[in-house]
Motif scaffolding. Structure first.
Motif, PDB file in Angstrom:
ATOM      1  N   GLN A   1      19.290  46.652  16.120  1.00 64.72           N
ATOM      2  CA  GLN A   1      18.575  45.702  15.289  1.00 64.72           C
ATOM      3  C   GLN A   1      19.198  44.324  15.359  1.00 64.72           C
ATOM      4  O   GLN A   1      20.417  44.179  15.433  1.00 64.72           O
ATOM      5  CB  GLN A   1      18.597  46.155  13.825  1.00 64.72           C
ATOM      6  CG  GLN A   1      17.575  47.183  13.416  1.00 64.72           C
ATOM      7  CD  GLN A   1      16.159  46.700  13.514  1.00 64.72           C
ATOM      8  OE1 GLN A   1      15.524  46.817  14.552  1.00 64.72           O
ATOM      9  NE2 GLN A   1      15.644  46.149  12.436  1.00 64.72           N
ATOM     10  N   VAL A   2      18.342  43.326  15.352  1.00 66.45           N
ATOM     11  CA  VAL A   2      18.772  41.935  15.325  1.00 66.45           C
ATOM     12  C   VAL A   2      18.052  41.261  14.171  1.00 66.45           C
ATOM     13  O   VAL A   2      16.836  41.398  14.017  1.00 66.45           O
ATOM     14  CB  VAL A   2      18.431  41.224  16.646  1.00 66.45           C
ATOM     15  CG1 VAL A   2      18.778  39.745  16.548  1.00 66.45           C
ATOM     16  CG2 VAL A   2      19.171  41.872  17.816  1.00 66.45           C
ATOM     17  N   GLN A   3      18.804  40.555  13.360  1.00 67.78           N
ATOM     18  CA  GLN A   3      18.204  39.768  12.289  1.00 67.78           C
ATOM     19  C   GLN A   3      18.322  38.289  12.638  1.00 67.78           C
ATOM     20  O   GLN A   3      19.385  37.831  13.059  1.00 67.78           O
ATOM     21  CB  GLN A   3      18.911  40.027  10.952  1.00 67.78           C
ATOM     22  CG  GLN A   3      18.710  41.421  10.403  1.00 67.78           C
ATOM     23  CD  GLN A   3      19.600  42.458  11.095  1.00 67.78           C
ATOM     24  OE1 GLN A   3      20.767  42.224  11.333  1.00 67.78           O
ATOM     25  NE2 GLN A   3      19.028  43.622  11.403  1.00 67.78           N
ATOM     26  N   LEU A   4      17.231  37.574  12.460  1.00 66.23           N
ATOM     27  CA  LEU A   4      17.184  36.155  12.769  1.00 66.23           C
ATOM     28  C   LEU A   4      16.729  35.387  11.536  1.00 66.23           C
ATOM     29  O   LEU A   4      15.706  35.741  10.932  1.00 66.23           O
ATOM     30  CB  LEU A   4      16.206  35.886  13.920  1.00 66.23           C
ATOM     31  CG  LEU A   4      16.499  36.623  15.235  1.00 66.23           C
ATOM     32  CD1 LEU A   4      15.356  36.397  16.234  1.00 66.23           C
ATOM     33  CD2 LEU A   4      17.808  36.168  15.832  1.00 66.23           C
ATOM     34  N   VAL A   5      17.460  34.347  11.195  1.00 63.51           N
ATOM     35  CA  VAL A   5      17.120  33.545  10.021  1.00 63.51           C
ATOM     36  C   VAL A   5      17.106  32.079  10.406  1.00 63.51           C
ATOM     37  O   VAL A   5      18.145  31.509  10.777  1.00 63.51           O
ATOM     38  CB  VAL A   5      18.119  33.783   8.870  1.00 63.51           C
ATOM     39  CG1 VAL A   5      17.738  32.923   7.672  1.00 63.51           C
ATOM     40  CG2 VAL A   5      18.157  35.256   8.487  1.00 63.51           C
ATOM     41  N   GLU A   6      15.920  31.480  10.312  1.00 60.88           N
ATOM     42  CA  GLU A   6      15.767  30.062  10.632  1.00 60.88           C
ATOM     43  C   GLU A   6      16.029  29.198   9.410  1.00 60.88           C
ATOM     44  O   GLU A   6      15.838  29.626   8.269  1.00 60.88           O
ATOM     45  CB  GLU A   6      14.347  29.752  11.149  1.00 60.88           C
ATOM     46  CG  GLU A   6      13.915  30.524  12.370  1.00 60.88           C
ATOM     47  CD  GLU A   6      13.043  31.690  12.027  1.00 60.88           C
ATOM     48  OE1 GLU A   6      12.216  32.097  12.880  1.00 60.88           O
ATOM     49  OE2 GLU A   6      13.154  32.213  10.910  1.00 60.88           O
ATOM     50  N   SER A   7      16.417  27.968   9.674  1.00 62.93           N
ATOM     51  CA  SER A   7      16.581  26.972   8.625  1.00 62.93           C
ATOM     52  C   SER A   7      16.430  25.597   9.237  1.00 62.93           C
ATOM     53  O   SER A   7      16.453  25.452  10.471  1.00 62.93           O
ATOM     54  CB  SER A   7      17.944  27.107   7.931  1.00 62.93           C
ATOM     55  OG  SER A   7      18.986  26.909   8.864  1.00 62.93           O
ATOM     56  N   GLY A   8      16.289  24.603   8.385  1.00 59.97           N
ATOM     57  CA  GLY A   8      16.259  23.227   8.859  1.00 59.97           C
ATOM     58  C   GLY A   8      14.897  22.575   8.890  1.00 59.97           C
ATOM     59  O   GLY A   8      14.788  21.382   9.199  1.00 59.97           O
TER      60      GLY A   8
ATOM     61  N   HIS B   1      18.659  36.491  25.501  1.00 57.08           N
ATOM     62  CA  HIS B   1      18.075  35.169  25.601  1.00 57.08           C
ATOM     63  C   HIS B   1      17.418  34.809  24.277  1.00 57.08           C
ATOM     64  O   HIS B   1      16.992  35.681  23.518  1.00 57.08           O
ATOM     65  CB  HIS B   1      17.004  35.135  26.699  1.00 57.08           C
ATOM     66  CG  HIS B   1      17.487  35.657  28.014  1.00 57.08           C
ATOM     67  ND1 HIS B   1      18.603  35.162  28.654  1.00 57.08           N
ATOM     68  CD2 HIS B   1      16.980  36.632  28.830  1.00 57.08           C
ATOM     69  CE1 HIS B   1      18.774  35.807  29.796  1.00 57.08           C
ATOM     70  NE2 HIS B   1      17.815  36.706  29.925  1.00 57.08           N
ATOM     71  N   MET B   2      17.283  33.520  24.024  1.00 58.78           N
ATOM     72  CA  MET B   2      16.691  33.051  22.787  1.00 58.78           C
ATOM     73  C   MET B   2      15.600  32.034  23.074  1.00 58.78           C
ATOM     74  O   MET B   2      15.629  31.351  24.103  1.00 58.78           O
ATOM     75  CB  MET B   2      17.759  32.412  21.900  1.00 58.78           C
ATOM     76  CG  MET B   2      18.858  33.356  21.438  1.00 58.78           C
ATOM     77  SD  MET B   2      18.245  34.660  20.356  1.00 58.78           S
ATOM     78  CE  MET B   2      17.663  33.674  18.959  1.00 58.78           C
TER      79      MET B   2
ATOM     80  N   TYR C   1       9.346  29.449  14.844  1.00 54.71           N
ATOM     81  CA  TYR C   1       9.987  30.759  14.846  1.00 54.71           C
ATOM     82  C   TYR C   1      11.038  30.831  15.943  1.00 54.71           C
ATOM     83  O   TYR C   1      10.788  30.379  17.067  1.00 54.71           O
ATOM     84  CB  TYR C   1       8.967  31.863  15.118  1.00 54.71           C
ATOM     85  CG  TYR C   1       7.861  31.970  14.104  1.00 54.71           C
ATOM     86  CD1 TYR C   1       6.678  31.254  14.264  1.00 54.71           C
ATOM     87  CD2 TYR C   1       7.982  32.801  12.998  1.00 54.71           C
ATOM     88  CE1 TYR C   1       5.653  31.353  13.341  1.00 54.71           C
ATOM     89  CE2 TYR C   1       6.959  32.920  12.071  1.00 54.71           C
ATOM     90  CZ  TYR C   1       5.800  32.184  12.246  1.00 54.71           C
ATOM     91  OH  TYR C   1       4.781  32.294  11.335  1.00 54.71           O
ATOM     92  N   CYS C   2      12.177  31.403  15.649  1.00 55.85           N
ATOM     93  CA  CYS C   2      13.096  31.733  16.735  1.00 55.85           C
ATOM     94  C   CYS C   2      12.890  33.199  17.105  1.00 55.85           C
ATOM     95  O   CYS C   2      12.430  34.003  16.286  1.00 55.85           O
ATOM     96  CB  CYS C   2      14.551  31.444  16.380  1.00 55.85           C
ATOM     97  SG  CYS C   2      15.286  32.527  15.171  1.00 55.85           S
ATOM     98  N   ALA C   3      13.198  33.506  18.338  1.00 49.76           N
ATOM     99  CA  ALA C   3      12.958  34.837  18.864  1.00 49.76           C
ATOM    100  C   ALA C   3      14.063  35.222  19.828  1.00 49.76           C
ATOM    101  O   ALA C   3      14.632  34.359  20.500  1.00 49.76           O
ATOM    102  CB  ALA C   3      11.610  34.887  19.574  1.00 49.76           C
ATOM    103  N   ALA C   4      14.336  36.517  19.888  1.00 55.00           N
ATOM    104  CA  ALA C   4      15.375  37.042  20.767  1.00 55.00           C
ATOM    105  C   ALA C   4      14.775  38.025  21.768  1.00 55.00           C
ATOM    106  O   ALA C   4      13.966  38.884  21.403  1.00 55.00           O
ATOM    107  CB  ALA C   4      16.454  37.742  19.949  1.00 55.00           C
TER     108      ALA C   4
END
Length: 125
Positions: A1-8, A33-34, A95-98
Motif C-alpha cells: 500500500q502507498v498513501q499519497l497526500v497532496e497539499s499546496g 515513478h510519480m 492529483y499526484c499518482a504513483a
C-alpha cells in the motif's frame, strides 16, 4: 500500500505561482515513478507531468512546458510541482499518482496504481 497526500493548492491570480507537494508513505518511495494529473469540472483527467524514480527523466504536457517543474526529494518521500505563470485554464483539482510496477515512466493514467485525494488549484483572471 502507498498513501499519497497532496497539499499546496489554493486561489491565485493569473500570472501567479504555486507549489504543490505530495507526501508518500507506505513503501519505498524511490522505487516508483510519480506523476501529477489534473481534472477540471466537466473534463477528463489529464496528464500534467511525470518523473522517474531517480529523477533522471521528466515528461510534461505541452501546455505546461516551461511553466511547470516536477521534482522529487527521495529523502523526504515527496514529489513537488512548481507552477509559475499560472493561467485560468490551469484551474483544476490536481492529483499526484504513483506507478509502482512499470519499468519506464509514462503519461497514461492507467499506469498509475495509487492516487492522492487531490488539491484544488483555482486561477482567477
Amino acid at each position: 500500500q502507498v498513501q499519497l497526500v497532496e497539499s499546496g493548492g489554493g486561489l491565485v491570480q493569473a500570472g501567479g505561482s504555486l507549489r504543490l507537494s505530495c507526501a508518500a508513505s507506505g513503501r519505498t518511495f524511490n522505487s516508483f515513478h510519480m506523476a501529477w494529473f489534473r481534472q477540471a469540472p466537466g473534463k477528463e483527467r489529464e496528464f500534467v507531468a511525470a518523473i522517474s524514480r531517480t529523477a533522471s527523466i521528466t515528461y510534461y504536457e505541452d501546455s505546461v512546458k516551461g511553466r511547470f517543474t516536477i521534482s522529487r526529494d527521495n529523502a523526504k518521500n515527496t514529489v513537488y510541482l512548481q507552477m509559475i505563470s499560472l493561467k485560468p485554464e490551469d484551474s483544476a483539482v490536481y492529483y499526484c499518482a504513483a506507478d509502482t510496477y512499470s519499468g519506464g515512466i509514462g503519461t497514461n493514467h492507467n499506469r498509475y496504481d495509487y492516487w492522492g485525494q487531490g488539491t484544488q488549484v483555482t486561477v482567477s483572471s
